[in-house]
Design a protein around this motif. Structure first.
Motif, mmCIF file in Angstrom:
data_model
loop_
_atom_site.group_PDB
_atom_site.id
_atom_site.type_symbol
_atom_site.label_atom_id
_atom_site.label_comp_id
_atom_site.label_asym_id
_atom_site.label_seq_id
_atom_site.Cartn_x
_atom_site.Cartn_y
_atom_site.Cartn_z
ATOM 1 N N VAL A 286 37.754 75.696 -24.446
ATOM 2 C CA VAL A 286 37.750 77.033 -23.843
ATOM 3 C C VAL A 286 38.009 76.929 -22.345
ATOM 4 O O VAL A 286 38.768 77.733 -21.781
ATOM 5 C CB VAL A 286 36.431 77.774 -24.150
ATOM 6 C CG1 VAL A 286 36.284 79.016 -23.301
ATOM 7 C CG2 VAL A 286 36.370 78.143 -25.624
ATOM 8 N N CYS A 287 37.413 75.952 -21.684
ATOM 9 C CA CYS A 287 37.662 75.763 -20.242
ATOM 10 C C CYS A 287 39.133 75.457 -19.983
ATOM 11 O O CYS A 287 39.734 76.012 -19.057
ATOM 12 C CB CYS A 287 36.792 74.643 -19.690
ATOM 13 S SG CYS A 287 35.064 75.085 -19.541
ATOM 14 N N ARG A 288 39.709 74.580 -20.794
ATOM 15 C CA ARG A 288 41.126 74.256 -20.634
ATOM 16 C C ARG A 288 41.985 75.509 -20.799
ATOM 17 O O ARG A 288 42.855 75.797 -19.980
ATOM 18 C CB ARG A 288 41.554 73.204 -21.641
ATOM 19 C CG ARG A 288 43.022 72.831 -21.504
ATOM 20 C CD ARG A 288 43.594 72.206 -22.745
ATOM 21 N NE ARG A 288 43.537 73.165 -23.838
ATOM 22 C CZ ARG A 288 43.353 72.825 -25.103
ATOM 23 N NH1 ARG A 288 43.185 71.567 -25.437
ATOM 24 N NH2 ARG A 288 43.313 73.736 -26.041
ATOM 25 N N ASP A 289 41.728 76.258 -21.853
ATOM 26 C CA ASP A 289 42.518 77.467 -22.083
ATOM 27 C C ASP A 289 42.271 78.515 -21.019
ATOM 28 O O ASP A 289 43.186 79.251 -20.652
ATOM 29 C CB ASP A 289 42.227 78.037 -23.470
ATOM 30 C CG ASP A 289 43.101 77.411 -24.530
ATOM 31 O OD1 ASP A 289 43.818 76.442 -24.200
ATOM 32 O OD2 ASP A 289 43.071 77.882 -25.667
ATOM 33 N N PHE A 290 41.044 78.611 -20.519
ATOM 34 C CA PHE A 290 40.751 79.612 -19.501
ATOM 35 C C PHE A 290 41.572 79.351 -18.241
ATOM 36 O O PHE A 290 42.170 80.264 -17.684
ATOM 37 C CB PHE A 290 39.256 79.620 -19.167
ATOM 38 C CG PHE A 290 38.851 80.759 -18.281
ATOM 39 C CD1 PHE A 290 38.579 81.991 -18.824
ATOM 40 C CD2 PHE A 290 38.760 80.597 -16.913
ATOM 41 C CE1 PHE A 290 38.213 83.060 -18.021
ATOM 42 C CE2 PHE A 290 38.398 81.640 -16.095
ATOM 43 C CZ PHE A 290 38.121 82.891 -16.643
ATOM 44 N N PHE A 291 41.628 78.087 -17.810
ATOM 45 C CA PHE A 291 42.337 77.794 -16.571
ATOM 46 C C PHE A 291 43.843 77.633 -16.784
ATOM 47 O O PHE A 291 44.646 78.259 -16.106
ATOM 48 C CB PHE A 291 41.750 76.547 -15.902
ATOM 49 C CG PHE A 291 40.355 76.787 -15.417
ATOM 50 C CD1 PHE A 291 40.109 77.647 -14.362
ATOM 51 C CD2 PHE A 291 39.283 76.187 -16.033
ATOM 52 C CE1 PHE A 291 38.820 77.890 -13.923
ATOM 53 C CE2 PHE A 291 37.996 76.411 -15.603
ATOM 54 C CZ PHE A 291 37.762 77.265 -14.546
ATOM 55 N N TYR A 292 44.229 76.821 -17.742
ATOM 56 C CA TYR A 292 45.652 76.551 -17.946
ATOM 57 C C TYR A 292 46.389 77.754 -18.528
ATOM 58 O O TYR A 292 47.384 78.211 -17.985
ATOM 59 C CB TYR A 292 45.823 75.329 -18.854
ATOM 60 C CG TYR A 292 47.231 75.145 -19.338
ATOM 61 C CD1 TYR A 292 48.223 74.720 -18.468
ATOM 62 C CD2 TYR A 292 47.575 75.409 -20.659
ATOM 63 C CE1 TYR A 292 49.523 74.567 -18.902
ATOM 64 C CE2 TYR A 292 48.867 75.255 -21.098
ATOM 65 C CZ TYR A 292 49.840 74.833 -20.220
ATOM 66 O OH TYR A 292 51.122 74.688 -20.654
ATOM 67 N N SER A 293 45.901 78.264 -19.635
ATOM 68 C CA SER A 293 46.601 79.364 -20.289
ATOM 69 C C SER A 293 46.444 80.666 -19.526
ATOM 70 O O SER A 293 47.281 81.557 -19.648
ATOM 71 C CB SER A 293 46.106 79.531 -21.727
ATOM 72 O OG SER A 293 46.414 78.375 -22.462
ATOM 73 N N GLY A 294 45.383 80.780 -18.754
ATOM 74 C CA GLY A 294 45.248 81.966 -17.905
ATOM 75 C C GLY A 294 46.386 82.059 -16.917
ATOM 76 O O GLY A 294 46.978 83.109 -16.716
ATOM 77 N N VAL A 295 46.715 80.932 -16.319
ATOM 78 C CA VAL A 295 47.844 80.908 -15.387
ATOM 79 C C VAL A 295 49.148 81.116 -16.147
ATOM 80 O O VAL A 295 49.998 81.909 -15.744
ATOM 81 C CB VAL A 295 47.876 79.568 -14.610
ATOM 82 C CG1 VAL A 295 49.160 79.422 -13.824
ATOM 83 C CG2 VAL A 295 46.677 79.463 -13.694
ATOM 84 N N ARG A 296 49.288 80.425 -17.266
ATOM 85 C CA ARG A 296 50.543 80.481 -18.021
ATOM 86 C C ARG A 296 50.822 81.879 -18.565
ATOM 87 O O ARG A 296 51.913 82.411 -18.395
ATOM 88 C CB ARG A 296 50.496 79.470 -19.167
ATOM 89 C CG ARG A 296 51.780 79.334 -19.931
ATOM 90 C CD ARG A 296 51.697 78.216 -20.948
ATOM 91 N NE ARG A 296 50.532 78.252 -21.787
ATOM 92 C CZ ARG A 296 50.442 78.935 -22.920
ATOM 93 N NH1 ARG A 296 51.456 79.628 -23.353
ATOM 94 N NH2 ARG A 296 49.341 78.905 -23.634
ATOM 95 N N THR A 297 49.852 82.489 -19.223
ATOM 96 C CA THR A 297 50.096 83.801 -19.832
ATOM 97 C C THR A 297 49.860 84.951 -18.871
ATOM 98 O O THR A 297 50.550 85.961 -18.933
ATOM 99 C CB THR A 297 49.219 84.004 -21.081
ATOM 100 O OG1 THR A 297 47.850 83.899 -20.706
ATOM 101 C CG2 THR A 297 49.544 83.009 -22.150
ATOM 102 N N GLY A 298 48.895 84.806 -17.988
ATOM 103 C CA GLY A 298 48.582 85.905 -17.079
ATOM 104 C C GLY A 298 49.553 86.050 -15.935
ATOM 105 O O GLY A 298 49.823 87.151 -15.474
ATOM 106 N N MET A 299 50.106 84.935 -15.470
ATOM 107 C CA MET A 299 50.977 84.985 -14.299
ATOM 108 C C MET A 299 52.467 84.979 -14.639
ATOM 109 O O MET A 299 53.299 85.193 -13.772
ATOM 110 C CB MET A 299 50.655 83.814 -13.367
ATOM 111 C CG MET A 299 49.226 83.804 -12.880
ATOM 112 S SD MET A 299 48.695 85.345 -12.120
ATOM 113 C CE MET A 299 49.750 85.388 -10.706
ATOM 114 N N TYR A 300 52.811 84.755 -15.883
ATOM 115 C CA TYR A 300 54.223 84.681 -16.264
ATOM 116 C C TYR A 300 55.009 85.941 -15.893
ATOM 117 O O TYR A 300 56.087 85.828 -15.303
ATOM 118 C CB TYR A 300 54.368 84.383 -17.760
ATOM 119 C CG TYR A 300 55.782 84.543 -18.250
ATOM 120 C CD1 TYR A 300 56.749 83.588 -17.936
ATOM 121 C CD2 TYR A 300 56.159 85.647 -18.990
ATOM 122 C CE1 TYR A 300 58.048 83.739 -18.366
ATOM 123 C CE2 TYR A 300 57.462 85.811 -19.407
ATOM 124 C CZ TYR A 300 58.402 84.860 -19.095
ATOM 125 O OH TYR A 300 59.691 85.008 -19.509
#
Length: 146
Positions: free
Chosen positions: A109-123
């Motif tokens: 969850v920590c990995r997805d929160f930081f990595y995927s947050g940037v990937r999906t939220g900032m795309y």
């Protein structure tokens, strides 16, 4: 200020549209507005929460998939013989339902929160900043670059 950073980094050389957009957003003060920063934060947070929730919901399926793959490796004996859904049912009966979320959930969850947050939220922001076209009409190359 942000416009000075864009000038020093020579971002306008590679992407003149990005420089124009930054100058437009920053205005005469050279600083981004608070509403701009809060909307970026909300986009990041929504992407991070969505990715974390998805990881949590699909964690049992990933565990069963991994077990099914490992049982065919050398030195492992087959435990599950009847396919994916039956294996999921058998694992729940054997290990208990909470066992699916005990190992590695916090780190995942920590990995997805930081990595995927940037990937999906900032795309969308990155795509629109790179593209010289109206929002959402970027070319394939611009989408890949974002």
């Amino acid at each position: 200020s942000i416009t000075d950073f864009v000038s020093r980094a020579r971002i306008g050389t590679f992407c003149p549209c990005l420089r124009q957009k930054v100058e437009h957003l920053a205005g005469s003060s050279g600083r981004l507005s608070v509403s701009m920063a809060s909307s970026v934060g909300l986009e990041y947070l929504s992407g991070a929460l969505a990715s974390s929730l998805t990881y949590t919901l699909f964690s049992p399926l990933e565990i069963i998939k991994t077990r099914l793959q490992l049982q065919h490796a050398p030195g492992w004996s087959p435990i599950y013989h009847h396919g994916f859904l039956r294996s999921l049912h058998d694992a729940m009966l054997q290990d208990g339902i909470l066992r699916f979320w005990q190992h590695g959930l916090v780190m995942g969850v920590c990995r997805d929160f930081f990595y995927s947050g940037v990937r999906t939220g900032m795309y969308p922001r990155c795509r629109d900043a790179i593209s010289c076209k109206p929002a959402g009409e970027a070319s394939l190359l611009e989408k890949v670059a974002a």
